[in-house]
Design an enzyme around this catalytic site. Structure first.
Site, PDB file in Angstrom:
ATOM      1  N   PHE A  15       4.876  69.856  27.164  1.00 62.74           N
ATOM      2  CA  PHE A  15       4.170  68.538  27.659  1.00 62.74           C
ATOM      3  C   PHE A  15       4.193  68.227  28.868  1.00 62.74           C
ATOM      4  O   PHE A  15       5.548  68.194  29.562  1.00 62.74           O
ATOM      5  CB  PHE A  15       4.784  67.379  26.700  1.00 62.74           C
ATOM      6  CG  PHE A  15       4.539  67.695  25.068  1.00 62.74           C
ATOM      7  CD1 PHE A  15       3.370  66.841  24.657  1.00 62.74           C
ATOM      8  CD2 PHE A  15       5.391  68.096  24.286  1.00 62.74           C
ATOM      9  CE1 PHE A  15       3.018  67.169  23.287  1.00 62.74           C
ATOM     10  CE2 PHE A  15       5.085  68.176  22.853  1.00 62.74           C
ATOM     11  CZ  PHE A  15       3.901  67.622  22.435  1.00 62.74           C
ATOM     12  N   ASP A  16       3.212  67.745  29.568  1.00 55.69           N
ATOM     13  CA  ASP A  16       3.123  66.976  30.730  1.00 55.69           C
ATOM     14  C   ASP A  16       3.726  65.623  30.256  1.00 55.69           C
ATOM     15  O   ASP A  16       3.517  65.436  29.176  1.00 55.69           O
ATOM     16  CB  ASP A  16       1.745  67.083  31.557  1.00 55.69           C
ATOM     17  CG  ASP A  16       1.809  66.006  32.534  1.00 55.69           C
ATOM     18  OD1 ASP A  16       2.722  66.002  33.419  1.00 55.69           O
ATOM     19  OD2 ASP A  16       0.746  65.337  32.541  1.00 55.69           O
TER      20      ASP A  16
END
Length: 625
Positions: free
Chosen positions: A316-317
């Site tokens: 995930f960003d």
């Protein structure tokens, strides 16, 4: 020869999907005319299907054999087609090629077409630059900028090359490189990157990296290389085609020699034609894509859901993906007996009301949402780039900005324990002073999406490992990871860092799904086995680079997509198993002479229909709680 074959391939591809749909429609009508004898014709109407659908299949088979000796499913179809025509079974020939072309069309409809993501990335780079020569400004094409040139950047402009600020100070939006929404203040001696945006304040910079060496050009190369390194899934029908061809030809030849009946040999070729096998995967994918669309996902790569079912790491960003992506006020602290927290908040918002700084706008926006007290009228407003603002409010001189700003004005700044905690969590602290007295703080931070925590827990239950890859600082990243219970965290990531992490995982045999929203995520989205972009808050370039777009940004639907991909693969395996059992049962009946070519084709048709019906159940599937 290869050049001739390539020319034939270009002719076959002309017209695209619209042409294929038109040819299939005409062929379908022709088969109906043939089977029900609807229109008197001097020839069997099934020949229309043979010509429109069969000739392309034969040519594709020949091209594959001549150019690469590649035996695919269309080789067996071509054999069945020719054999059926040789014994006068025109309808069987037309029906088989129609089913095969229908399967091919479904495959094409699920494959993403050429996208313009790299072109959009190129357009981020300014076409011109303002070069200072002999004290005069000269506008030149950006590609003519050389190392050592002095450039002037005005407010709102995008920086054309990498460099170092030589005079002036400003605030830079670095989202294109780091993905973080918080602007970064820059002063003389600080480095700036191409593609980033000057928020306010003009400055002069020295060019350090230009042309292909600049940051934005390196990112373009990363996206291109990531795209080239992403392998596509080969359909099972084509993977098994070589063995199917060998088995079918051997069985037909042996049966023909033993029985002396060519009709049985042809029937074997017809029933062994892998119609249901070819339809098994695309029909399930199409149904699953339809289901995903109802839950806010735009699936652009046909085999993306196949790859998603096998991922073991979901990266995930942070900003804009697990968080809302915009800074907002999370707390206000008063350290003066003369001012309440609401009064401190009101003074800060009133002073920042005329500010163009993103943090100032965030303070004003948050104040309007939370309090109904009217703004105070600001007089003698001044904006000090890189520091803060000053204004006269009700006869008091109010300063709002960095701690250093207040100290430079001779004001003693008090720092309490809770403020140190906020700093350790990566929050941004804004100080407020009134008439040379430090009266309080406004604390800003990016906020976690409501559904993020539950999403991470469900992803763990799915059997995947969540990982945080963010361009944010270590404190903010670790604080967010602790709240979400994510064990593996990488902070301060540039685009190439995210790309290297994903490449390393794939080399170690771990498939990765990357979820992000910014331009800086584009290379990682492209390189990952599956890239999912936030379609609402995300940049166009990130969406173009991804295989799947989450249209409404509801990350809470991600567990459904993961479960759906698993269910889709189960459906595909059932379809394949059924089609192979049907094939072997049909060939047994054909060897014994029970099945004729036409009946064999109809059996195959019935098998194809059952495969389609089984796949259709995916349209409304949802995992039971």
């Amino acid at each position: 020869m290869k050049r001739f074959m390539k020319r034939i391939e270009e002719i076959l591809e002309a017209g695209g999907i619209k042409k294929d749909i038109a040819l299939l429609a005409v062929s379908g009508v022709a088969l109906l005319v043939s089977i029900f004898d609807l229109v008197p014709l001097p020839f069997d109407a099934a020949w229309i299907s043979v010509i429109l659908c069969g000739i392309p299949i034969i040519l594709e088979a020949v091209i594959g054999l001549v150019t690469a000796f590649d035996i695919k499913a269309d080789v067996l179809v071509s054999i069945a087609l020719i054999a059926s025509l040789c014994i006068g079974e025109d309808f069987a020939a037309g029906e088989v090629v129609f089913i095969m072309q229908l399967g091919a069309l479904l495959e094409d409809l699920t494959v993403a077409k050429a996208r313009a993501g790299i072109e959009k990335l190129v357009r981020l780079t300014p076409q011109t630059a303002r070069v200072i020569k002999n004290g005069k400004e000269e506008t030149v094409p950006a590609e003519r900028v050389r190392v050592g040139d002095i450039l002037r950047i005005l407010p709102g402009e995008t920086i054309p090359v990498d460099g170092v600020i030589r005079s002036g100070q400003t605030s830079i939006n670095q989202a294109v490189m780091t993905g973080e929404s918080m602007p970064v203040d820059k002063k003389e001696g600080d480095e700036v990157s191409s593609g980033t945006v000057n928020q306010f304040g003009a400055f002069d910079m020295e060019a350090v990296k230009v042309g292909e060496d600049s940051s934005i050009q390196r990112m373009i190369k990363l996206v291109q290389s990531a795209n080239a390194g992403k392998a596509k899934i080969v359909s099972l029908a084509d993977r098994w085609a070589t063995w199917i061809v060998v088995i079918a030809l051997s069985a037909a030849l042996i049966t023909g020699l033993i029985t002396g009946e060519i009709i049985r040999a042809v029937t074997i070729l017809v029933v062994f034609c892998p119609c249901a096998l070819v339809l098994a995967t695309p029909t399930a994918i199409m149904a699953a894509i339809g289901n995903a669309t109802k839950h806010g996902f735009l699936v652009k790569e046909g085999d993306a859901l196949e790859r998603l079912a096998g991922v073991r790491i979901i990266a995930f960003d942070k900003t804009g993906t697990l968080t809302c992506g915009n800074p907002c006020v999370i707390s206000v602290k008063s350290i003066s007996e003369n001012f309440s927290e609401n009064e401190v908040y009101r003074l800060a918002a009133s002073a920042e009301r005329l500010s163009e700084h993103p943090l100032g706008k965030a303070i004003v926006s948050s104040y309007q949402q939370r309090l109904t007290l009217p703004f105070l009228q600001a007089e003698d407003f001044q904006m000090i780039p890189g520091n803060g603002v000053s204004a006269m409010l009700d006869g008091r001189k109010i300063l709002v900005g960095k701690e250093e700003f207040l100290k430079n004005e001779g004001i003693t700044v008090a720092r309490s324990e809770d403020i140190r905690t906020y700093l350790q969590e990566g929050s941004t602290i804004i100080c407020i002073a009134a008439n040379k007295e430090h009266i309080g703080y406004v604390i800003l931070s990016d906020t976690l999406r409501k559904e993020s925590m539950e999403t991470i827990e469900k992803i763990k239950q799915f059997g995947a490992e969540p990982v945080l890859l963010t361009g944010d600082n270590e404190n903010a990243a670790q604080h967010m990871a602790r709240k979400l219970r994510i064990g593996e965290v990488y902070a301060g990531c540039l685009p190439e860092d995210k790309l290297q992490y994903i490449d390393g995982c794939r080399k170690n045999g771990k498939s990765v799904c990357m979820i992000g929203d910014g331009v800086n995520d584009a290379p990682a989205l492209k390189m990952a086995d599956v890239g999912i972009a936030m379609g609402g808050i995300g940049s166009d370039i990130a969406v173009d680079a991804a295989d799947i777009a989450l249209v409404d940004d509801k990350v809470g639907e991600l567990p459904h997509l993961l479960s759906l991909s698993k269910r889709m693969m189960t459906t595909i395996k059932w379809n394949l198993t059924f089609s192979m059992i049907l094939n072997f049962a049909a060939i047994t009946l054909a060897i014994t002479g029970i099945l004729s070519p036409v009946v064999g084709a109809l059996v195959h048709n019935a098998g194809s229909v059952l495969v389609i019906i089984n796949s259709a159940f995916l349209l409304k599937w949802r995992k039971k709680r």
